[in-house]
Scaffold this motif. Structure first.
Motif, mmCIF file in Angstrom:
data_model
loop_
_atom_site.group_PDB
_atom_site.id
_atom_site.type_symbol
_atom_site.label_atom_id
_atom_site.label_comp_id
_atom_site.label_asym_id
_atom_site.label_seq_id
_atom_site.Cartn_x
_atom_site.Cartn_y
_atom_site.Cartn_z
ATOM 1 N N GLY A 162 136.807 -55.407 27.311
ATOM 2 C CA GLY A 162 135.562 -56.005 27.766
ATOM 3 C C GLY A 162 134.937 -55.298 28.946
ATOM 4 N N GLU A 163 135.549 -54.193 29.405
ATOM 5 C CA GLU A 163 135.034 -53.481 30.569
ATOM 6 C C GLU A 163 133.760 -52.708 30.242
ATOM 7 O OE1 GLU A 163 138.151 -51.063 32.046
ATOM 8 O OE2 GLU A 163 139.423 -52.745 32.677
ATOM 9 N N ARG A 164 133.643 -52.249 28.987
ATOM 10 C CA ARG A 164 132.461 -51.495 28.592
ATOM 11 C C ARG A 164 131.682 -52.309 27.565
ATOM 12 N NH1 ARG A 164 134.591 -45.276 27.682
ATOM 13 N NH2 ARG A 164 135.477 -44.956 29.757
ATOM 14 N N ALA A 165 130.494 -52.727 27.958
ATOM 15 C CA ALA A 165 129.665 -53.520 27.055
ATOM 16 C C ALA A 165 129.082 -52.641 25.960
ATOM 17 C CB ALA A 165 128.551 -54.189 27.850
ATOM 18 N N GLY A 166 128.627 -53.263 24.899
ATOM 19 C CA GLY A 166 127.979 -52.529 23.827
ATOM 20 C C GLY A 166 128.947 -52.034 22.780
ATOM 21 N N ARG A 167 128.437 -51.193 21.893
ATOM 22 C CA ARG A 167 129.198 -50.697 20.758
ATOM 23 C C ARG A 167 129.180 -49.169 20.713
ATOM 24 N NH1 ARG A 167 130.837 -55.206 20.765
ATOM 25 N NH2 ARG A 167 130.825 -56.722 19.047
ATOM 26 N N VAL A 168 130.217 -48.632 20.093
ATOM 27 C CA VAL A 168 130.315 -47.198 19.814
ATOM 28 C C VAL A 168 130.471 -47.050 18.309
ATOM 29 C CG1 VAL A 168 131.744 -45.136 20.087
ATOM 30 C CG2 VAL A 168 131.326 -46.621 22.053
ATOM 31 N N TYR A 169 129.838 -46.019 17.738
ATOM 32 C CA TYR A 169 129.982 -45.754 16.307
ATOM 33 C C TYR A 169 130.646 -44.401 16.102
ATOM 34 C CZ TYR A 169 126.977 -49.737 15.408
ATOM 35 O OH TYR A 169 126.466 -51.008 15.353
ATOM 36 N N ALA A 170 131.552 -44.341 15.140
ATOM 37 C CA ALA A 170 132.194 -43.088 14.748
ATOM 38 C C ALA A 170 131.956 -42.895 13.266
ATOM 39 C CB ALA A 170 133.690 -43.130 15.050
ATOM 40 N N ALA A 171 131.593 -41.656 12.871
ATOM 41 C CA ALA A 171 131.290 -41.384 11.474
ATOM 42 C C ALA A 171 131.855 -40.038 11.058
ATOM 43 C CB ALA A 171 129.777 -41.402 11.239
ATOM 44 N N VAL A 172 132.392 -39.982 9.847
ATOM 45 C CA VAL A 172 132.874 -38.736 9.260
ATOM 46 C C VAL A 172 132.285 -38.608 7.857
ATOM 47 C CG1 VAL A 172 135.044 -38.783 10.557
ATOM 48 C CG2 VAL A 172 134.947 -39.835 8.291
ATOM 49 N N GLY A 173 132.291 -37.388 7.337
ATOM 50 C CA GLY A 173 131.779 -37.146 5.995
ATOM 51 C C GLY A 173 130.737 -36.046 5.994
ATOM 52 N N GLU A 174 130.206 -35.724 4.814
ATOM 53 C CA GLU A 174 129.151 -34.719 4.720
ATOM 54 C C GLU A 174 127.951 -35.176 5.548
ATOM 55 O OE1 GLU A 174 128.246 -34.118 0.637
ATOM 56 O OE2 GLU A 174 130.090 -32.979 0.218
ATOM 57 N N PRO A 175 127.333 -34.265 6.325
ATOM 58 C CA PRO A 175 126.256 -34.666 7.231
ATOM 59 C C PRO A 175 125.148 -35.478 6.578
ATOM 60 C CG PRO A 175 126.948 -32.447 7.755
ATOM 61 C CD PRO A 175 127.708 -32.844 6.511
ATOM 62 N N ALA A 176 124.687 -35.075 5.389
ATOM 63 C CA ALA A 176 123.584 -35.817 4.748
ATOM 64 C C ALA A 176 124.008 -37.236 4.410
ATOM 65 C CB ALA A 176 123.122 -35.082 3.494
ATOM 66 N N ARG A 177 125.248 -37.389 3.993
ATOM 67 C CA ARG A 177 125.726 -38.724 3.625
ATOM 68 C C ARG A 177 125.986 -39.570 4.873
ATOM 69 N NH1 ARG A 177 129.913 -38.026 -1.381
ATOM 70 N NH2 ARG A 177 129.862 -40.306 -1.192
ATOM 71 N N VAL A 178 126.467 -38.934 5.946
ATOM 72 C CA VAL A 178 126.629 -39.653 7.208
ATOM 73 C C VAL A 178 125.280 -40.161 7.695
ATOM 74 C CG1 VAL A 178 127.164 -39.379 9.662
ATOM 75 C CG2 VAL A 178 128.755 -38.511 7.943
ATOM 76 N N ALA A 179 124.262 -39.291 7.670
ATOM 77 C CA ALA A 179 122.931 -39.681 8.142
ATOM 78 C C ALA A 179 122.379 -40.837 7.320
ATOM 79 C CB ALA A 179 121.994 -38.482 8.086
ATOM 80 N N THR A 196 129.887 -40.777 17.706
ATOM 81 C CA THR A 196 130.612 -39.534 17.455
ATOM 82 C C THR A 196 130.526 -39.281 15.961
ATOM 83 O OG1 THR A 196 132.146 -39.946 19.287
ATOM 84 C CG2 THR A 196 132.840 -38.362 17.611
ATOM 85 N N ILE A 197 129.897 -38.173 15.564
ATOM 86 C CA ILE A 197 129.606 -37.939 14.155
ATOM 87 C C ILE A 197 129.922 -36.497 13.774
ATOM 88 C CG2 ILE A 197 127.850 -39.722 13.895
ATOM 89 C CD1 ILE A 197 125.714 -37.731 14.570
ATOM 90 N N THR A 198 130.113 -36.268 12.486
ATOM 91 C CA THR A 198 130.312 -34.916 11.988
ATOM 92 C C THR A 198 129.131 -34.042 12.412
ATOM 93 O OG1 THR A 198 131.515 -35.755 10.083
ATOM 94 C CG2 THR A 198 130.640 -33.517 9.923
ATOM 95 N N ARG A 199 129.433 -32.852 12.932
ATOM 96 C CA ARG A 199 128.388 -31.979 13.434
ATOM 97 C C ARG A 199 127.402 -31.625 12.319
ATOM 98 N NH1 ARG A 199 130.836 -27.071 16.174
ATOM 99 N NH2 ARG A 199 131.961 -28.772 17.175
ATOM 100 N N GLY A 200 126.133 -31.670 12.659
ATOM 101 C CA GLY A 200 125.079 -31.438 11.680
ATOM 102 C C GLY A 200 124.436 -32.718 11.194
ATOM 103 N N SER A 201 125.077 -33.854 11.463
ATOM 104 C CA SER A 201 124.520 -35.137 11.035
ATOM 105 C C SER A 201 123.370 -35.585 11.922
ATOM 106 C CB SER A 201 125.609 -36.222 11.053
ATOM 107 O OG SER A 201 126.717 -35.867 10.267
ATOM 108 N N GLY A 202 123.431 -35.217 13.195
ATOM 109 C CA GLY A 202 122.451 -35.721 14.148
ATOM 110 C C GLY A 202 121.035 -35.288 13.854
ATOM 111 N N VAL A 203 120.856 -34.035 13.436
ATOM 112 C CA VAL A 203 119.513 -33.557 13.145
ATOM 113 C C VAL A 203 118.911 -34.315 11.970
ATOM 114 C CG1 VAL A 203 120.262 -31.709 11.593
ATOM 115 C CG2 VAL A 203 118.120 -31.471 12.862
ATOM 116 N N LEU A 204 119.766 -34.792 11.062
ATOM 117 C CA LEU A 204 119.300 -35.547 9.893
ATOM 118 C C LEU A 204 119.122 -37.032 10.205
ATOM 119 C CD1 LEU A 204 121.675 -33.907 7.246
ATOM 120 C CD2 LEU A 204 119.295 -33.306 7.743
#
Length: 260
Positions: free
Chosen positions: A49-66, A82-90
């Motif tokens: 409970g020290e850090r409010a909010g949520r964190v998301y982690a994702a793996v997989g092919e970038p297009a499918r992660v996006a 935290t996501i597979t590199r290349g997902s963020g631009v999509l």
């Protein structure tokens, strides 16, 4: 490395990540165990409970992660992903809508082979005792790896095995027996050991202490669980050279986004 062949929510790096945070919800587009590019997303919350909010982690092919991230509707503030590199631009529109901006790129490396522990100018790698050594470890990490989030005072620190290198008598400027390098080895879900909180004092880098320390932790981890993982910033060339010499290989390229 058969365990690294798992996909979607069964991916080994989801298991490693969820050891530090609790899973609130999860999503996947997997069509079955043979769907090699399947995406998996987990929503994580700080159990303390020290850090409010949520964190998301994702793996997989970038297009499918996006695409999968686009189906997620957070019900709380999003602190980071935290996501597979290349997902963020999509997935940029989704992530910026959550108030996030690109932060860093880093790599996950693994080994299933116990490395030989090299000699480091007579330095001795030993197991540490948090009841005795916690303050000295914390002081060293404050200088050697101030960005680490897995320090000795964290809620799960005592689940890890802590290692240190003590300075041999001939090293100038340091009192004999003081710590010059430390690291932790955490047993995690997925039947693996994750190495973290690794740091060497800047004044004594380049003498092989980090290599000896990491080799000992990795050898013990492979003997215990068969798979050892660690993470490093993508541009940390010096650390990468050390890990590659010890037999670690690149297994997952990652990017992180945090609140703008």
């Amino acid at each position: 490395m058969t365990r690294l062949g798992r996909h979607g929510l069964d991916h080994v790096f989801h298991a490693v990540r969820t050891d530090f945070l609790d899973v609130a919800r999860s999503w996947t587009d997997s069509t079955g165990p043979d769907d090699a590019g399947a995406a998996g997303v987990v929503e994580l919350a700080d159990p303390t409970g020290e850090r409010a909010g949520r964190v998301y982690a994702a793996v997989g092919e970038p297009a499918r992660v996006a695409a999968l991230l686009g189906t997620v509707t957070p019900d709380d503030t999003v602190r980071g992903v935290t996501i597979t590199r290349g997902s963020g631009v999509l997935a940029g529109e989704t992530l910026s809508g959550w108030g996030l901006a690109p932060d860093a790129t880093w790599d996950r490396m693994v080994t299933e082979t116990a490395p030989k522990v090299p000699d480091a100018a007579g330095a001795v790698v030993e197991l540490l005792d948090l009841d005795r050594d916690a303050d000295e470890i914390a002081d060293l990490l404050a200088l050697a790896n101030p960005s680490t989030r897995q320090g000795v005072h964290g809620p799960r620190a005592r689940r890890a095995r802590w290692y240190g290198v003590r300075v041999p008598p001939e090293v100038p400027g340091r009192s004999s027996g003081s710590l010059v390098a430390v690291g932790s080895a955490m047993p995690v879900p997925g039947d693996a050991v994750h190495l973290g909180s690794i740091g060497t004092l800047p004044a004594v880098r380049g003498r092989g202490y980090a290599g000896a320390l990491t080799a000992r932790m990795a050898a013990d981890g492979v003997d215990e669980r068969g798979l050892v993982t660690l993470g490093l910033y993508h541009d940390n060339v010096a650390a990468r050279r050390v890990y590659e010499r010890l037999g670690f290989v690149l297994a997952h390229e990652v990017e992180t986004w945090h609140r703008a």
